[in-house]
Enzyme design. Structure first.
Site, PDB file in Angstrom:
ATOM      1  N   GLY A 109      -3.427   1.672   4.671  1.00 14.62           N
ATOM      2  CA  GLY A 109      -2.796   2.763   5.403  1.00 14.62           C
ATOM      3  C   GLY A 109      -1.659   3.121   5.481  1.00 14.62           C
ATOM      4  O   GLY A 109      -0.508   3.423   5.731  1.00 14.62           O
ATOM      5  N   GLU A 112       0.464   4.669   2.617  1.00 13.77           N
ATOM      6  CA  GLU A 112       0.148   5.666   2.437  1.00 13.77           C
ATOM      7  C   GLU A 112       0.966   6.864   3.529  1.00 13.77           C
ATOM      8  O   GLU A 112       0.776   7.839   3.290  1.00 13.77           O
ATOM      9  CB  GLU A 112      -2.023   6.136   3.048  1.00 13.77           C
ATOM     10  CG  GLU A 112      -2.489   5.554   1.535  1.00 13.77           C
ATOM     11  CD  GLU A 112      -3.451   5.198   1.781  1.00 13.77           C
ATOM     12  OE1 GLU A 112      -4.014   4.616   2.595  1.00 13.77           O
ATOM     13  OE2 GLU A 112      -4.520   6.506   0.760  1.00 13.77           O
TER      14      GLU A 112
END
Ligand code: HXC
Length: 258
Positions: A109, A112
């Site tokens: 994440g 991301e």
């Protein structure tokens, strides 16, 4: 809102948000993502701010979504809680540019989140990766979609399937990051870029961001049409007159965001 998982400050016309859970390498939990969304919105509303920088520590931008949170998650927890969608994607609604200044790990994440920023400036020690496969899960906030667009299908498959990390040199060569700088120059260089952007006409900056992002959402001919309409609309702005006049008069422009 009182922030605990992030630090927020302004440097001139630049808003700086620092992820601040050092003991967990800035693992991204709900509290942090709620605070981040709030801080981003506040900077986006603030007329004194022209650009936003998102950064972490020297060791980690963010080591991913918080595994201690996910380990016991059921499908219904994720579905009913609208996990990720609820508070990870605020950044996509922000109209001002957001620059990620990445040092250390940007994994899962964290990678991301960096990819949701408008561009990434990396320190020499930055490491990018999508290691979710080692946890028997998959990237859940756009990693399988943004990575192939950023660095090609082959490299994206390699990273997502083997979980290998990409260093800053490879990330720049592959087009994931716009520049690599020495670690001790990361904030200086990022703030210089952000300050340059914040000195431009804000509505024009936002039109450019919007138009570049359009390239990811549409066909080339639609995108070019969109850009053309945006281009024409700049002639309705006072700043366009000021920008061009100041060039011809050999002086600095005085933009008023009008
Ligand atoms: C929770 C984490 C964490 C994470 C690190 N920590 N990453 N806690 N979630 N994602 C914690 C560790 O448990 C440890 O806590 C402390 O941070 C320091 O980490 P160490 O592992 O001791 O550090 P080091 O040996 O230097 O290794 C660094 C590392 C490693 C290579 C980054 O921590 C690592 O592999 N982390 C997990 C990376 C990952 O798998 N990310 C993807 C997550 S899934 P203690 O208490 O022991 O000191 C994901 C899905 C996203 O992101 C989907 C969209 C939401």
């Amino acid at each position: 809102m009182n922030y605990e998982a992030i630090l927020v400050e302004t440097k001139g016309k630049v808003g700086v948000i620092t992820l601040n859970r050092p003991k967990a390498l800035n693992a991204l939990n709900d509290q942090l993502m709620d605070e981040l969304g709030h801080a981003l919105n506040e900077f986006d509303k603030n007329e004194q701010i022209g650009c936003i920088v998102l950064t972490g520590s020297e060791k980690a931008f963010a080591a991913g979504a918080d595994i201690t949170l996910m380990v016991n998650y059921t499908y219904m927890d994720a579905f009913n809680g609208n996990y990720v969608t609820r508070n990870w994607e605020h950044i996509r609604q922000i109209r001002k540019p957001v620059i990620a200044a990445v040092a250390g790990y940007a994994l899962g994440g964290g990678c991301e989140l960096a990819m949701m920023c408008d561009f990434i400036i990396a320190a020499e020690n930055a490491k990018f990766g999508q290691p979710e496969i080692k946890l028997a899960t998959i990237p859940g906030c756009g990693g399988t979609q943004r990575l192939p667009r950023a660095i090609s299908k082959s490299k994206a498959m390699d990273m997502c399937l083997t979980a290998r990390m990409m260093d800053a040199v490879e990330a720049e060569r592959a087009g994931l990051v716009s520049r690599v700088v020495p670690l001790d120059k990361l904030m200086e260089e990022t703030l210089a870029a952000a300050t340059t952007i914040a000195g431009m006409s804000l509505p024009i900056v936002m039109m450019i961001k919007d138009s570049v992002n359009r390239a990811y959402e549409t066909t080339l001919s639609e995108g070019v049409q969109y850009e053309r309409r945006m281009f024409y609309s700049t002639f309705a702005s006072e700043d366009q007159k000021e920008g061009m006049k100041s060039f011809l008069e050999k002086r600095l422009p005085n933009f008023r965001n009008l």
